[in-house]
Design an enzyme around this catalytic site. Sequence first.
Site, PDB file in Angstrom:
ATOM      1  CG  ASP A   1      -2.251   0.715   0.954  1.00 20.72           C
ATOM      2  OD1 ASP A   1      -2.146   1.922   0.649  1.00 20.72           O
ATOM      3  OD2 ASP A   1      -3.347   0.144   1.069  1.00 20.72           O
TER       4      ASP A   1
ATOM      5  CG  HIS B   1      -0.903   1.564  -3.368  1.00 23.18           C
ATOM      6  ND1 HIS B   1      -2.144   1.256  -2.875  1.00 23.18           N
ATOM      7  CD2 HIS B   1      -0.488   0.453  -4.028  1.00 23.18           C
ATOM      8  CE1 HIS B   1      -2.457   0.007  -3.212  1.00 23.18           C
ATOM      9  NE2 HIS B   1      -1.465  -0.511  -3.901  1.00 23.18           N
TER      10      HIS B   1
END
Length: 326
Positions: free
Chosen positions: A217, A240
């Site tokens: 993430d 991310h």
Amino acid sequence: MKLVIFLCLVCHGIALASASGTYNVMDFGAKANGVTDDSQAFLAAWKQACSSSGQTKVLVPVGTYFLNPVEFSGPCPGVQNLIFQIQGTVKASTDLNIYKQTRGWVAFTFVDHLTLTGGGTFNGQGEASWSLNNCPRQKNCNPLPSSLHFEYTNNTVVKDITSINSKFFHVALMNCNNFQGSGITIKAPDNSPNTDGIHLESNSGVTISSSNIGTGDDCVSIGQGNSFVTVSGINCGPGHGISVGSLGRYNTEKDVKNLIVRDSTFIGTVTGVRIKTWANSPIQTTAQNITFSNLIMKNVGNPIIVDQTYCPYSNCDNSVCINGYM
Ligand SMILES: *[C@@H]1O[C@H](CO)[C@@H](O)[C@H](O)[C@H]1NC(C)=O
């Protein structure tokens, strides 16, 4: 016989107190066999260090330790600087039932002038529970425990430690003042859900520098209520990217201001830098004075995104218009 036992107790007591304020978890019964729960030994060493004075140290020597959830809490009124020196590897339990009432796996709370360092590794063993995480699909979910959780700490230094395969966030900071992180290595597979590298909420004065973060993430996520945050010298990827948000979901949120993200490299990340806010926020908050500079991106999906209708699920309620689009 009685005399011998008495003498041994005295020797032991002196040994614990004399080594210039160093409390070695092995002296408190840690087994370091990677199987037996060592959490009581860690907590006992912490308790001694916290109740001593001046500069004091908890030492976790090289070895593999198995650790149930632990909370190392202050205040430690006589202590000027508490060094938690971890040279070994600690492994988390995979039994999710034991994390129900905890602040993550390894928590540090209500402590001032803590330094966590030593080159050791926190292994969250998240691979056993990632498939049970329903947060990416569902708004009301039970988050899995984060690996390292700092809450209500002041003047914290985290330097030269590694976190691998956290169940949820690798490192979470909440309500901390003056936190400095550097030399942090974070690793988890690119498809591991919600394994944010460092997640910040409601902190003031946070510096994260010179760290390598590859995870499933955000490498760093800067949530609501943060101010004076500087992130620099990060190698991010996979992951991310570095995110502000998500913001505007709950009615308890505070403004975000004075953030700098600079001098960092993104390789093979889904996004570079982004600001994500939910549509239809219950209250109005502000995100202001955010600077992104000197960011190098290679093979990055979306280098810069400002998304004001953030919705990680298939469907969100976007029925109300957005006011005050900036
Ligand atoms: C941290 O600083 C705040 C603000 O000065 C203070 O209220 C709080 O008691 C401090 N906490 C610790 C653990 O020292």
